[in-house]
Write a protein that holds these residues in place. Structure first.
Motif, mmCIF file in Angstrom:
data_model
loop_
_atom_site.group_PDB
_atom_site.id
_atom_site.type_symbol
_atom_site.label_atom_id
_atom_site.label_comp_id
_atom_site.label_asym_id
_atom_site.label_seq_id
_atom_site.Cartn_x
_atom_site.Cartn_y
_atom_site.Cartn_z
ATOM 1 N N ASP A 240 2.117 14.486 -2.006
ATOM 2 C CA ASP A 240 0.936 15.350 -2.213
ATOM 3 C C ASP A 240 0.004 15.347 -1.013
ATOM 4 O O ASP A 240 -0.800 16.244 -0.838
ATOM 5 C CB ASP A 240 0.175 14.888 -3.470
ATOM 6 C CG ASP A 240 -0.308 13.451 -3.336
ATOM 7 O OD1 ASP A 240 -1.493 13.241 -3.035
ATOM 8 O OD2 ASP A 240 0.525 12.526 -3.517
ATOM 9 N N PHE B 239 -1.617 6.903 -13.583
ATOM 10 C CA PHE B 239 -1.915 6.797 -12.151
ATOM 11 C C PHE B 239 -3.337 6.303 -11.973
ATOM 12 O O PHE B 239 -4.220 6.644 -12.760
ATOM 13 C CB PHE B 239 -1.764 8.171 -11.477
ATOM 14 C CG PHE B 239 -2.079 8.139 -10.001
ATOM 15 C CD1 PHE B 239 -1.192 7.553 -9.100
ATOM 16 C CD2 PHE B 239 -3.275 8.678 -9.522
ATOM 17 C CE1 PHE B 239 -1.485 7.516 -7.744
ATOM 18 C CE2 PHE B 239 -3.567 8.633 -8.154
ATOM 19 C CZ PHE B 239 -2.670 8.057 -7.267
ATOM 20 N N GLY C 38 2.576 2.322 -2.430
ATOM 21 C CA GLY C 38 2.552 2.886 -3.777
ATOM 22 C C GLY C 38 3.596 2.308 -4.714
ATOM 23 O O GLY C 38 3.969 2.946 -5.694
ATOM 24 N N GLY D 14 0.768 -1.238 0.000
ATOM 25 C CA GLY D 14 0.000 0.000 0.000
ATOM 26 C C GLY D 14 0.801 1.291 0.000
ATOM 27 O O GLY D 14 0.224 2.379 0.032
ATOM 28 N N GLN E 251 -6.370 5.320 -8.761
ATOM 29 C CA GLN E 251 -6.705 5.307 -7.330
ATOM 30 C C GLN E 251 -6.931 3.887 -6.839
ATOM 31 O O GLN E 251 -6.952 3.636 -5.642
ATOM 32 C CB GLN E 251 -7.991 6.114 -7.073
ATOM 33 C CG GLN E 251 -7.897 7.592 -7.408
ATOM 34 C CD GLN E 251 -7.153 8.393 -6.344
ATOM 35 O OE1 GLN E 251 -6.831 7.876 -5.286
ATOM 36 N NE2 GLN E 251 -6.873 9.652 -6.651
ATOM 37 N N ALA E 252 -7.139 2.974 -7.779
ATOM 38 C CA ALA E 252 -7.460 1.598 -7.389
ATOM 39 C C ALA E 252 -6.414 1.072 -6.417
ATOM 40 O O ALA E 252 -5.234 1.394 -6.516
ATOM 41 C CB ALA E 252 -7.512 0.710 -8.624
ATOM 42 N N SER F 88 -5.250 -4.353 -8.059
ATOM 43 C CA SER F 88 -4.599 -3.306 -8.849
ATOM 44 C C SER F 88 -3.157 -3.676 -9.206
ATOM 45 O O SER F 88 -2.524 -3.030 -10.023
ATOM 46 C CB SER F 88 -4.611 -1.995 -8.071
ATOM 47 O OG SER F 88 -3.813 -2.119 -6.921
ATOM 48 N N SER G 106 5.625 11.976 -5.595
ATOM 49 C CA SER G 106 4.187 11.736 -5.523
ATOM 50 C C SER G 106 3.758 11.088 -6.831
ATOM 51 O O SER G 106 3.976 11.655 -7.898
ATOM 52 C CB SER G 106 3.423 13.047 -5.328
ATOM 53 O OG SER G 106 2.073 12.843 -5.718
ATOM 54 N N CYS G 107 3.171 9.935 -6.724
ATOM 55 C CA CYS G 107 2.692 9.266 -7.940
ATOM 56 C C CYS G 107 1.447 9.960 -8.446
ATOM 57 O O CYS G 107 1.125 9.909 -9.626
ATOM 58 C CB CYS G 107 2.390 7.797 -7.660
ATOM 59 S SG CYS G 107 3.888 6.860 -7.379
ATOM 60 N N GLY H 158 2.629 -8.304 -5.512
ATOM 61 C CA GLY H 158 1.762 -8.359 -4.333
ATOM 62 C C GLY H 158 2.134 -9.465 -3.359
ATOM 63 O O GLY H 158 1.395 -9.756 -2.426
ATOM 64 N N GLY I 189 -5.139 -2.301 -3.526
ATOM 65 C CA GLY I 189 -5.248 -3.717 -3.161
ATOM 66 C C GLY I 189 -4.697 -4.635 -4.209
ATOM 67 O O GLY I 189 -4.203 -4.225 -5.252
HETATM 68 N N1 LIG Z 1 -2.530 10.500 -2.828
HETATM 69 C C1 LIG Z 1 -1.702 9.610 -3.305
HETATM 70 N N2 LIG Z 1 -2.088 8.311 -3.388
HETATM 71 C C2 LIG Z 1 -1.212 7.408 -3.874
HETATM 72 C C3 LIG Z 1 0.080 7.798 -4.304
HETATM 73 N N3 LIG Z 1 0.723 6.681 -4.733
HETATM 74 C C4 LIG Z 1 -0.157 5.660 -4.595
HETATM 75 N N4 LIG Z 1 -1.307 6.092 -4.073
HETATM 76 C C5 LIG Z 1 -2.485 5.273 -3.791
HETATM 77 O O1 LIG Z 1 -2.148 4.351 -2.768
HETATM 78 C C6 LIG Z 1 -2.820 3.117 -2.967
HETATM 79 C C7 LIG Z 1 -1.833 1.947 -2.944
HETATM 80 O O2 LIG Z 1 -0.931 2.060 -4.030
HETATM 81 P P1 LIG Z 1 -0.278 0.818 -4.743
HETATM 82 O O3 LIG Z 1 0.595 1.363 -5.816
HETATM 83 O O4 LIG Z 1 -1.281 -0.195 -5.094
HETATM 84 O O5 LIG Z 1 0.637 0.273 -3.560
HETATM 85 P P2 LIG Z 1 1.552 -1.031 -3.498
HETATM 86 O O6 LIG Z 1 2.717 -0.683 -2.665
HETATM 87 O O7 LIG Z 1 1.802 -1.518 -4.861
HETATM 88 O O8 LIG Z 1 0.645 -2.037 -2.721
HETATM 89 P P3 LIG Z 1 0.502 -3.624 -2.834
HETATM 90 O O9 LIG Z 1 0.893 -4.057 -4.203
HETATM 91 O O10 LIG Z 1 -0.939 -3.833 -2.570
HETATM 92 O O11 LIG Z 1 1.372 -4.161 -1.772
HETATM 93 C C8 LIG Z 1 -3.577 3.261 -4.278
HETATM 94 O O12 LIG Z 1 -4.905 3.564 -3.997
HETATM 95 C C9 LIG Z 1 -2.912 4.419 -4.964
HETATM 96 O O13 LIG Z 1 -3.815 5.107 -5.796
HETATM 97 C C10 LIG Z 1 0.459 9.177 -4.193
HETATM 98 O O14 LIG Z 1 1.554 9.593 -4.518
HETATM 99 N N5 LIG Z 1 -0.473 10.018 -3.676
#
Ligand SMILES: Nc1nc2c(ncn2[C@@H]2O[C@H](COP(=O)(O)OP(=O)(O)OP(=O)(O)O)[C@@H](O)[C@H]2O)c(=O)[nH]1
Ligand SMILES: [Mg+2]
Lengths: 442, 210
Positions: free
Chosen positions: B124, B32, B19, B17, B34-35, B40, B159-160, B67, B37
């Protein structure tokens, strides 16, 4: 873990991981559990070296044999045939990109107490000291025949009926008992002499697999992954995860939950994960398996390469059963630091065979004698299990234990057969579509 | 295929989670979502990009975790041959930051010699000065960096969502990795990747089935 899945896979051995990957790719929702804290089950590579000592109940040695961390010791040694089914599976599923392989240096066969390089083409046959001059010519003719053979072109049969027995084919070419021995066991890789009664077509196909594999990367027909075989199940586990498979290690399974004679879930004592199909290795469903034999294996640490192999850094030696008065072959696999499985200047040799007597360790003697002195030896005798039924009623599909063969052909046969039983169809490789993007430059 | 462009494997690592897949997506096609889990992350494997450093092109291959870090261990094979790890945390979640030393240990154990880069994501979402809450502060970061000075090859904040800092980060990593190899050229030549590696010269013209 109280969710609903299509399939729950238990055990992260190679077979289960390949199936998990194929099922996820096919769109099934998969939960993959393992009672151990590591991937691979019986097909894991243990690291560091102390983990091997622990596994066999011996006191730890730390860095006695070079740096302990440099060791990745397979519990079940096998090589991949370069043109075999596992390599095809790796390529078609894209898992090959997670792994790196090197050729195995040499392939040898035992005759009268000595070892000889396996001659695999006409040129090598003529140069080999394995046969007398007239036998060489006969063997050359046999190899030529096998090379030219085309299943779909009866002209290439040259009057041989494909259903003719392997034995009759040997006789047609006038091959003597010795040549039959190394052809059947070191080229065609049969484990015992029962193949003599099978069709000559099967023999020809197996010889072709050997020579086609050999022609791929040279040296020998075998490949072996860097860091040991334990990398293979992990590669397929990643494939499964990328297609949505969920992984849980260190998860003891309390019981398989049944309803009306078929599986409905798996319980860890607290929660139940629902599913309509289970895939597992025999250790997760002992009561649904029967014992079909035993394999004895000796893992040996050497500080020198094996004699008469031109100091090969990796090698396979097959001891055909006839040569040592047995029913089943003895296999020797040796790997070393070139494959990142042990510390520099050490060698890891494993001698294995199917158990025939009450004194299994003694059965390995002809193989152990070839090693000429070992620094350490770990012997294990394991039971082989097979499922009692094909799983169609219970929807519990159980893989067979890994046999004594030193390649993965029988492993893949079992996997492909299981996949077909589980889904009712052959695996569709065109469903593999994960990112292998070469993004355009800036 | 076999261009002489230096090429580096970079693995994403960090808590779920934070990102990682979002960074992967920005790297892959600058998108980018928002999805969130497991769902995604599906399909994201590895992606290669050529980065122009002016004097030299460099290839980065970024690997997502698939994941696998969610419920279990990621497995040793993910780390094999990695030249670098991009260790990610969320700048407004201290927990994802304090666990990093554990991840560093994993990387050092499993990917010997890999460079480690640190990436704070979700800048962000940082509130105004003084409203830190669970955010990772500059003091936290300084402290951490002084603890593992020699280990980190780069520290970034990105920031993604608004895509700030990402291109600079990828470029800087490519630059650092390239400089590092220039100082110690190592090439591995006898590796075989079935399906990829050109096979031995054929003496006979036999058809192959795969
Ligand atoms: N506001 C904001 N949200 C972000 C940013 N980067 C990622 N997110 C959100 O954070 C959530 C998790 O992001 P993921 O990229 O799925 O994270 P992950 O580390 O790959 O997570 P897993 O694969 O589930 O372990 C998603 O809902 C993204 O949209 C960011 O820079 N800013
Ligand atoms: Mg992700």
């Amino acid at each position: 873990m109280d969710e609903t899945y299509d399939v729950i896979v238990m055990g992260t051995g190679l077979k289960e991981c390949i199936l998990s990957g194929m099922l996820s790719v096919s769109g099934k929702k998969v939960l993959h559990l393992d009672k151990n804290t590591y991937y691979g089950g019986e097909s894991a590579s243990l690291t560091p070296l102390d983990q091997v000592y622990q596994h066999f109940g011996k006191p730890e040695v730390g860095d006695k044999f070079g740096r302990g961390r440099d060791w990745n010791v397979d519990l079940i040694p096998k090589f991949l045939m370069a043109n075999g089914q596992l390599v095809k599976l790796l390529i078609h599923t894209g898992v090959t990109r997670y792994l790196e392989f090197k050729s195995v240096d040499g392939s040898y066969v035992y005759k009268g107490g000595k070892i000889y390089k396996v001659p695999a083409d006409e040129r090598e046959a003529l140069a080999s000291s394995l046969m007398g001059i007239f036998e060489k010519r006969r063997f050359k003719n046999f190899l030529q025949y096998v090379q030219d053979y085309d299943e779909n072109d009866p002209k290439t049969f040259k009057g041989v009926d494909p259903s003719m027995s392997a034995k009759a084919l040997y006789e047609k070419f006038g091959l003597d008992a010795n040549t039959q021995d190394f052809t059947g066991h070191a080229l065609a890789l049969y484990r015992n002499d029962q193949y003599m009664a099978l069709t000559s077509l099967d023999l020809i196909k197996r010889c072709r697999l050997y020579s086609d594999s050999l022609s791929r990367y040279g040296k020998s027909p075998y490949l072996y992954p860097l860091y040991g075989l334990g990398e293979l199940p992990q590669g397929f586990a990643r494939l499964s995860a990328i297609y949505g498979g969920t992984y849980m290690l260190d998860k003891p399974v309390d019981k398989i939950v049944m309803e009306d004679g078929h599986v409905v879930g798996v319980s860890d004592g607290k929660d139940t994960a629902k599913c309509s199909v289970i895939v597992c290795d025999p250790t997760y469903a002992q009561d649904r398996c029967k014992k079909v034999g035993q394999v004895v294996r000796a893992i040996c640490i050497l500080n020198h390469p094996i004699e008469n192999t031109k100091d090969a850094q990796s090698v396979q030696i097959i001891i055909p059963q006839n040569q040592v008065g047995r029913k089943d072959d003895i296999y020797v696999c040796m790997v070393s630091a070139t494959h990142n499985v042990c510390a520099k200047n050490y060698y890891l040799a494993i001698v294995a065979t199917t158990v025939e007597t009450d004194n299994p360790e003694a059965e390995l003697k002809p193989g152990l004698d070839l090693l000429k002195g070992v620094e350490e030896k770990f012997v294990s005798i394991v039971d082989l299990y097979e499922p009692l039924d094909d799983g169609q009623d219970s929807k519990i599909f159980i893989s067979k234990s890994y046999d004594a063969t030193t390649h993965f052909e029988t492993t893949c046969d079992d996997v492909l057969d299981l996949f077909k039983r589980i889904t009712g169809e052959d695996f569709d490789f065109s469903k593999v579509k994960h990112t292998d993007v070469e993004a355009v430059g800036e | 295929m076999a261009t002489g462009i230096p090429s580096f494997k970079v693995i994403l690592h960090g808590e779920y989670g934070v990102g990682k897949s979002s960074i992967f997506r920005r790297f892959m096609n600058d998108t980018f979502t928002q999805a969130t889990g497991k769902q995604s992350t599906i399909g994201l494997d590895q992606c290669t990009r050529t980065i122009d450093l002016g004097s030299q092109n460099v290839k980065l291959t970024l690997w997502d975790t698939g994941g696998m870090e969610r419920m279990s261990f990621i497995g040793s094979s993910y780390y094999r041959g990695a030249h670098a790890a991009l260790l990610c945390y969320s700048v407004n979640n201290k927990d994802t930051f304090s666990i990093l030393s554990q991840y560093i240990l994993d990387i050092v154990m499993n990917a010997e010699g890999a460079k480690i880069f640190l990436c704070g994501n979700m800048t962000d979402q940082l509130g105004p000065e003084g409203s830190e809450g669970n955010a990772v502060t500059d003091t936290d970061l300084d402290q951490f960096m002084s603890q593992c000075q020699d280990v980190l090859s780069g520290v970034y904040r990105v920031s993604c969502k608004d895509s700030s800092g990402l291109e600079e980060m990828f470029r800087d990593m490519a630059r650092v990795l390239h400089q590092d190899t220039m100082s110690r050229m190592t090439m591995r030549r006898d590796m075989i990747r079935p399906g990829d590696t050109p096979e031995r010269e054929q003496t006979t013209e036999k058809k192959r089935c795969c």
